[in-house]
Design a protein around this motif. Sequence first.
Motif, short mmCIF file in Angstrom:
data_model
loop_
_atom_site.label_atom_id
_atom_site.label_comp_id
_atom_site.label_asym_id
_atom_site.label_seq_id
_atom_site.Cartn_x
_atom_site.Cartn_y
_atom_site.Cartn_z
N GLU A 191 0.83 -1.21 0.00
CA GLU A 191 0.00 0.00 0.00
C GLU A 191 0.86 1.26 0.00
O GLU A 191 0.46 2.30 -0.54
N GLU A 192 2.02 1.16 0.59
CA GLU A 192 2.89 2.34 0.64
C GLU A 192 3.34 2.78 -0.74
O GLU A 192 3.73 3.94 -0.93
N PHE A 193 3.28 1.88 -1.70
CA PHE A 193 3.72 2.19 -3.05
C PHE A 193 2.55 2.11 -4.04
O PHE A 193 2.74 1.89 -5.23
N GLU A 194 1.37 2.30 -3.48
CA GLU A 194 0.17 2.16 -4.31
C GLU A 194 0.21 3.12 -5.48
O GLU A 194 0.48 4.32 -5.33
N GLY A 195 -0.05 2.55 -6.65
CA GLY A 195 -0.06 3.35 -7.87
C GLY A 195 1.31 3.49 -8.50
O GLY A 195 1.42 3.96 -9.64
N GLY A 196 2.36 3.09 -7.81
CA GLY A 196 3.71 3.23 -8.37
C GLY A 196 4.21 1.91 -8.95
O GLY A 196 3.60 0.85 -8.84
N THR A 197 5.39 2.01 -9.57
CA THR A 197 5.97 0.83 -10.20
C THR A 197 6.50 -0.16 -9.17
O THR A 197 6.70 -1.35 -9.50
N MET A 198 6.69 0.30 -7.94
CA MET A 198 7.23 -0.57 -6.91
C MET A 198 6.15 -1.38 -6.18
O MET A 198 6.47 -2.27 -5.39
N GLU A 199 4.89 -1.10 -6.45
CA GLU A 199 3.81 -1.78 -5.73
C GLU A 199 3.85 -3.30 -5.96
O GLU A 199 3.81 -4.08 -5.01
N ALA A 200 3.92 -3.72 -7.20
CA ALA A 200 3.94 -5.15 -7.52
C ALA A 200 5.19 -5.81 -6.95
O ALA A 200 5.13 -6.96 -6.45
N LEU A 201 6.32 -5.09 -7.00
CA LEU A 201 7.56 -5.66 -6.48
C LEU A 201 7.45 -5.91 -4.98
O LEU A 201 7.82 -6.98 -4.49
N GLN A 202 6.94 -4.92 -4.23
CA GLN A 202 6.82 -5.06 -2.78
C GLN A 202 5.82 -6.16 -2.39
O GLN A 202 6.03 -6.88 -1.42
N LEU A 203 4.75 -6.28 -3.15
CA LEU A 203 3.74 -7.30 -2.85
C LEU A 203 4.32 -8.71 -2.97
O LEU A 203 4.18 -9.53 -2.06
N VAL A 204 4.97 -9.00 -4.07
CA VAL A 204 5.48 -10.35 -4.28
C VAL A 204 6.70 -10.62 -3.40
O VAL A 204 6.90 -11.76 -2.96
N ALA A 205 7.48 -9.58 -3.13
CA ALA A 205 8.66 -9.78 -2.27
C ALA A 205 8.22 -10.11 -0.85
O ALA A 205 8.83 -10.97 -0.19
N ALA A 206 7.15 -9.45 -0.37
CA ALA A 206 6.64 -9.73 0.97
C ALA A 206 6.08 -11.15 1.04
O ALA A 206 6.30 -11.87 2.03
N LYS A 207 5.36 -11.58 0.05
CA LYS A 207 4.82 -12.95 0.02
C LYS A 207 5.95 -13.98 0.04
O LYS A 207 5.86 -15.01 0.73
N ALA A 208 7.01 -13.71 -0.70
CA ALA A 208 8.14 -14.64 -0.76
C ALA A 208 8.80 -14.78 0.60
O ALA A 208 9.10 -15.90 1.04
N GLU A 209 9.00 -13.66 1.28
CA GLU A 209 9.67 -13.72 2.59
C GLU A 209 8.82 -14.44 3.63
O GLU A 209 9.33 -15.26 4.41
N MET A 210 7.52 -14.18 3.65
CA MET A 210 6.65 -14.84 4.63
C MET A 210 6.48 -16.34 4.32
O MET A 210 6.35 -17.15 5.23
N THR A 211 6.50 -16.69 3.06
CA THR A 211 6.40 -18.12 2.68
C THR A 211 7.66 -18.86 3.11
O THR A 211 7.59 -20.02 3.57
N LYS A 212 8.77 -18.20 2.97
CA LYS A 212 10.03 -18.80 3.42
C LYS A 212 9.97 -19.10 4.92
O LYS A 212 10.34 -20.21 5.36
N LYS A 213 9.52 -18.14 5.71
CA LYS A 213 9.43 -18.34 7.16
C LYS A 213 8.46 -19.47 7.51
O LYS A 213 8.69 -20.23 8.44
N ARG A 214 7.38 -19.55 6.76
CA ARG A 214 6.39 -20.62 7.02
C ARG A 214 6.98 -22.00 6.75
O ARG A 214 6.67 -22.96 7.47
N CYS A 215 7.82 -22.11 5.76
CA CYS A 215 8.49 -23.40 5.48
C CYS A 215 9.31 -23.84 6.69
O CYS A 215 9.22 -25.01 7.11
#
Length: 224
Positions: A191-215
Amino acid sequence: MKKALLPALLACVFLSGCGSTGNEGTAEILPVPSGQESPAGDQGSAASNGGVKGTDGSVPTNSPSTDKNSESVSHAPATAETKDNTGPVQGKEPAEAGNKPAERKETKADYLDKLKGIEEGLADLDPLNEEGTTASMTQAADETYKRWDAALNEIYGELKNRLAESAMKDLKEEQRKWIAERDEAAAKVAEEFEGGTMEALQLVAAKAEMTKKRCYELVENYMK
Protein backbone atom coordinates in the motif's frame (compact mmCIF):
# COMPACT_ATOMS: atom_id res chain seq x y z
CA MET A 1 -6.07 -161.64 -85.66
CA LYS A 2 -8.15 -161.46 -82.45
CA LYS A 3 -5.16 -162.60 -80.45
CA ALA A 4 -3.10 -159.73 -81.87
CA LEU A 5 -5.70 -157.01 -80.96
CA LEU A 6 -6.25 -158.13 -77.37
CA PRO A 7 -2.87 -156.96 -76.05
CA ALA A 8 -3.34 -153.63 -77.80
CA LEU A 9 -6.77 -153.04 -76.17
CA LEU A 10 -5.41 -153.89 -72.74
CA ALA A 11 -2.60 -151.39 -73.20
CA CYS A 12 -5.08 -148.60 -74.13
CA VAL A 13 -7.29 -149.32 -71.12
CA PHE A 14 -4.29 -149.21 -68.81
CA LEU A 15 -3.03 -145.90 -70.21
CA SER A 16 -6.52 -144.36 -70.01
CA GLY A 17 -6.78 -145.14 -66.25
CA CYS A 18 -3.39 -143.56 -65.49
CA GLY A 19 -4.35 -140.28 -67.16
CA SER A 20 -7.60 -139.98 -65.15
CA THR A 21 -5.78 -140.57 -61.85
CA GLY A 22 -3.24 -137.72 -62.57
CA ASN A 23 -6.00 -135.21 -63.23
CA GLU A 24 -7.83 -135.95 -59.97
CA GLY A 25 -4.69 -135.36 -57.79
CA THR A 26 -3.88 -131.92 -59.20
CA ALA A 27 -5.70 -128.80 -57.76
CA GLU A 28 -6.77 -126.19 -60.23
CA ILE A 29 -4.98 -122.82 -59.66
CA LEU A 30 -7.24 -119.86 -60.41
CA PRO A 31 -6.07 -116.23 -60.62
CA VAL A 32 -7.18 -113.88 -57.82
CA PRO A 33 -9.86 -111.50 -59.15
CA SER A 34 -9.00 -107.80 -59.07
CA GLY A 35 -10.30 -105.93 -55.95
CA GLN A 36 -10.24 -108.93 -53.56
CA GLU A 37 -7.80 -109.37 -50.69
CA SER A 38 -4.42 -110.84 -51.39
CA PRO A 39 -3.36 -114.12 -49.79
CA ALA A 40 -1.91 -113.97 -46.30
CA GLY A 41 1.62 -114.12 -47.57
CA ASP A 42 1.10 -111.06 -49.74
CA GLN A 43 -0.41 -109.08 -46.84
CA GLY A 44 2.59 -109.75 -44.69
CA SER A 45 4.91 -108.66 -47.48
CA ALA A 46 2.92 -105.46 -48.04
CA ALA A 47 2.90 -104.62 -44.32
CA SER A 48 6.67 -104.94 -44.15
CA ASN A 49 6.94 -102.38 -46.95
CA GLY A 50 4.85 -99.79 -45.05
CA GLY A 51 1.42 -100.30 -46.68
CA VAL A 52 -1.03 -102.59 -48.53
CA LYS A 53 0.09 -103.56 -52.00
CA GLY A 54 -2.09 -102.78 -54.96
CA THR A 55 -3.08 -105.24 -57.61
CA ASP A 56 0.12 -104.47 -59.50
CA GLY A 57 2.28 -105.22 -56.44
CA SER A 58 3.27 -101.55 -55.71
CA VAL A 59 2.68 -99.68 -52.41
CA PRO A 60 0.19 -96.78 -52.78
CA THR A 61 1.58 -93.34 -51.85
CA ASN A 62 -1.37 -92.66 -49.52
CA SER A 63 -0.77 -95.70 -47.32
CA PRO A 64 -1.54 -95.18 -43.58
CA SER A 65 2.08 -95.26 -42.40
CA THR A 66 3.19 -92.74 -45.04
CA ASP A 67 0.36 -90.30 -44.18
CA LYS A 68 1.15 -90.54 -40.47
CA ASN A 69 4.79 -89.68 -40.98
CA SER A 70 4.05 -86.74 -43.25
CA GLU A 71 1.50 -85.34 -40.76
CA SER A 72 3.93 -85.42 -37.87
CA VAL A 73 6.51 -83.51 -39.90
CA SER A 74 4.06 -80.86 -41.09
CA HIS A 75 2.93 -80.09 -37.54
CA ALA A 76 6.40 -80.01 -35.99
CA PRO A 77 7.03 -76.52 -34.47
CA ALA A 78 9.76 -74.46 -36.06
CA THR A 79 12.89 -73.97 -34.00
CA ALA A 80 12.70 -70.18 -34.36
CA GLU A 81 9.21 -70.14 -32.80
CA THR A 82 10.19 -72.12 -29.71
CA LYS A 83 9.38 -70.06 -26.63
CA ASP A 84 12.11 -69.19 -24.20
CA ASN A 85 11.10 -70.38 -20.76
CA THR A 86 14.24 -69.16 -19.05
CA GLY A 87 12.82 -65.72 -18.13
CA PRO A 88 11.03 -64.82 -14.88
CA VAL A 89 7.57 -66.23 -14.31
CA GLN A 90 4.85 -63.72 -15.12
CA GLY A 91 3.28 -62.14 -12.05
CA LYS A 92 6.35 -62.70 -9.88
CA GLU A 93 9.01 -60.15 -9.05
CA PRO A 94 12.67 -61.12 -9.31
CA ALA A 95 14.22 -62.45 -6.16
CA GLU A 96 16.32 -59.30 -5.79
CA ALA A 97 13.19 -57.15 -5.53
CA GLY A 98 12.16 -58.83 -2.28
CA ASN A 99 15.51 -57.96 -0.74
CA LYS A 100 15.30 -54.25 -1.60
CA PRO A 101 15.50 -52.18 1.59
CA ALA A 102 12.59 -49.91 2.44
CA GLU A 103 13.02 -46.30 1.35
CA ARG A 104 14.18 -44.09 4.22
CA LYS A 105 11.90 -41.22 5.19
CA GLU A 106 13.47 -37.79 5.15
CA THR A 107 14.00 -36.31 8.59
CA LYS A 108 13.77 -32.77 9.93
CA ALA A 109 17.48 -32.33 9.28
CA ASP A 110 16.99 -33.40 5.66
CA TYR A 111 14.30 -30.81 5.10
CA LEU A 112 16.30 -28.09 6.83
CA ASP A 113 19.14 -28.86 4.44
CA LYS A 114 16.70 -28.57 1.53
CA LEU A 115 15.56 -25.16 2.69
CA LYS A 116 19.14 -24.04 3.10
CA GLY A 117 19.82 -25.25 -0.43
CA ILE A 118 16.95 -23.13 -1.75
CA GLU A 119 18.38 -20.04 -0.09
CA GLU A 120 21.79 -20.66 -1.55
CA GLY A 121 20.28 -21.36 -4.98
CA LEU A 122 18.70 -17.92 -5.09
CA ALA A 123 22.14 -16.57 -5.92
CA ASP A 124 21.39 -17.25 -9.58
CA LEU A 125 18.88 -14.39 -9.43
CA ASP A 126 21.49 -11.84 -8.36
CA PRO A 127 22.09 -10.60 -11.92
CA LEU A 128 18.42 -9.59 -12.17
CA ASN A 129 18.59 -7.67 -8.90
CA GLU A 130 21.87 -6.04 -9.89
CA GLU A 131 20.29 -4.60 -13.02
CA GLY A 132 18.45 -2.27 -10.71
CA THR A 133 15.34 -1.87 -12.82
CA THR A 134 11.90 -2.38 -11.33
CA ALA A 135 11.04 -4.95 -13.96
CA SER A 136 14.16 -7.08 -13.36
CA MET A 137 13.85 -6.93 -9.57
CA THR A 138 10.14 -7.83 -9.79
CA GLN A 139 11.06 -10.79 -11.97
CA ALA A 140 13.63 -11.96 -9.39
CA ALA A 141 11.15 -11.52 -6.53
CA ASP A 142 8.49 -13.43 -8.40
CA GLU A 143 10.89 -16.34 -9.05
CA THR A 144 11.92 -16.33 -5.39
CA TYR A 145 8.31 -16.56 -4.31
CA LYS A 146 7.64 -19.48 -6.70
CA ARG A 147 10.54 -21.49 -5.27
CA TRP A 148 9.49 -21.01 -1.66
CA ASP A 149 5.87 -21.72 -2.46
CA ALA A 150 6.87 -25.00 -4.13
CA ALA A 151 8.88 -25.96 -1.05
CA LEU A 152 5.92 -25.13 1.20
CA ASN A 153 3.60 -27.33 -0.85
CA GLU A 154 6.08 -30.20 -0.69
CA ILE A 155 6.38 -29.97 3.09
CA TYR A 156 2.62 -29.70 3.56
CA GLY A 157 2.04 -32.72 1.33
CA GLU A 158 4.58 -34.75 3.30
CA LEU A 159 2.89 -33.87 6.57
CA LYS A 160 -0.39 -35.24 5.21
CA ASN A 161 1.26 -38.66 5.08
CA ARG A 162 2.87 -38.42 8.50
CA LEU A 163 0.43 -36.71 10.85
CA ALA A 164 -2.55 -38.33 12.48
CA GLU A 165 -5.95 -37.46 11.05
CA SER A 166 -6.87 -35.14 13.94
CA ALA A 167 -3.50 -33.39 13.87
CA MET A 168 -3.71 -32.90 10.12
CA LYS A 169 -7.20 -31.47 10.45
CA ASP A 170 -5.90 -28.83 12.85
CA LEU A 171 -2.94 -28.04 10.61
CA LYS A 172 -5.22 -27.64 7.61
CA GLU A 173 -7.29 -25.04 9.42
CA GLU A 174 -4.15 -23.30 10.64
CA GLN A 175 -2.75 -23.16 7.13
CA ARG A 176 -5.90 -21.56 5.78
CA LYS A 177 -5.67 -18.80 8.38
CA TRP A 178 -1.98 -18.31 7.66
CA ILE A 179 -2.60 -17.83 3.91
CA ALA A 180 -5.22 -15.18 4.62
CA GLU A 181 -2.90 -13.41 7.06
CA ARG A 182 0.03 -13.55 4.66
CA ASP A 183 -1.91 -12.04 1.78
CA GLU A 184 -3.29 -9.31 4.04
CA ALA A 185 0.15 -8.45 5.44
CA ALA A 186 1.71 -8.35 1.97
CA ALA A 187 -1.05 -6.06 0.74
CA LYS A 188 -0.36 -3.62 3.58
CA VAL A 189 3.32 -3.51 2.64
CA ALA A 190 2.44 -2.78 -0.99
CA GLU A 191 0.00 0.00 0.00
CA GLU A 192 2.89 2.34 0.64
CA PHE A 193 3.72 2.19 -3.05
CA GLU A 194 0.17 2.16 -4.31
CA GLY A 195 -0.06 3.35 -7.87
CA GLY A 196 3.71 3.23 -8.37
CA THR A 197 5.97 0.83 -10.20
CA MET A 198 7.23 -0.57 -6.91
CA GLU A 199 3.81 -1.78 -5.73
CA ALA A 200 3.94 -5.15 -7.52
CA LEU A 201 7.56 -5.66 -6.48
CA GLN A 202 6.82 -5.06 -2.78
CA LEU A 203 3.74 -7.30 -2.85
CA VAL A 204 5.48 -10.35 -4.28
CA ALA A 205 8.66 -9.78 -2.27
CA ALA A 206 6.64 -9.73 0.97
CA LYS A 207 4.82 -12.95 0.02
CA ALA A 208 8.14 -14.64 -0.76
CA GLU A 209 9.67 -13.72 2.59
CA MET A 210 6.65 -14.84 4.63
CA THR A 211 6.40 -18.12 2.68
CA LYS A 212 10.03 -18.80 3.42
CA LYS A 213 9.43 -18.34 7.16
CA ARG A 214 6.39 -20.62 7.02
CA CYS A 215 8.49 -23.40 5.48
CA TYR A 216 10.89 -23.28 8.40
CA GLU A 217 8.01 -23.17 10.90
CA LEU A 218 6.36 -26.31 9.55
CA VAL A 219 9.63 -28.23 9.48
CA GLU A 220 10.58 -27.19 13.01
CA ASN A 221 7.15 -27.78 14.53
CA TYR A 222 5.96 -30.92 12.76
CA MET A 223 8.91 -32.80 11.28
CA LYS A 224 10.85 -35.35 13.34
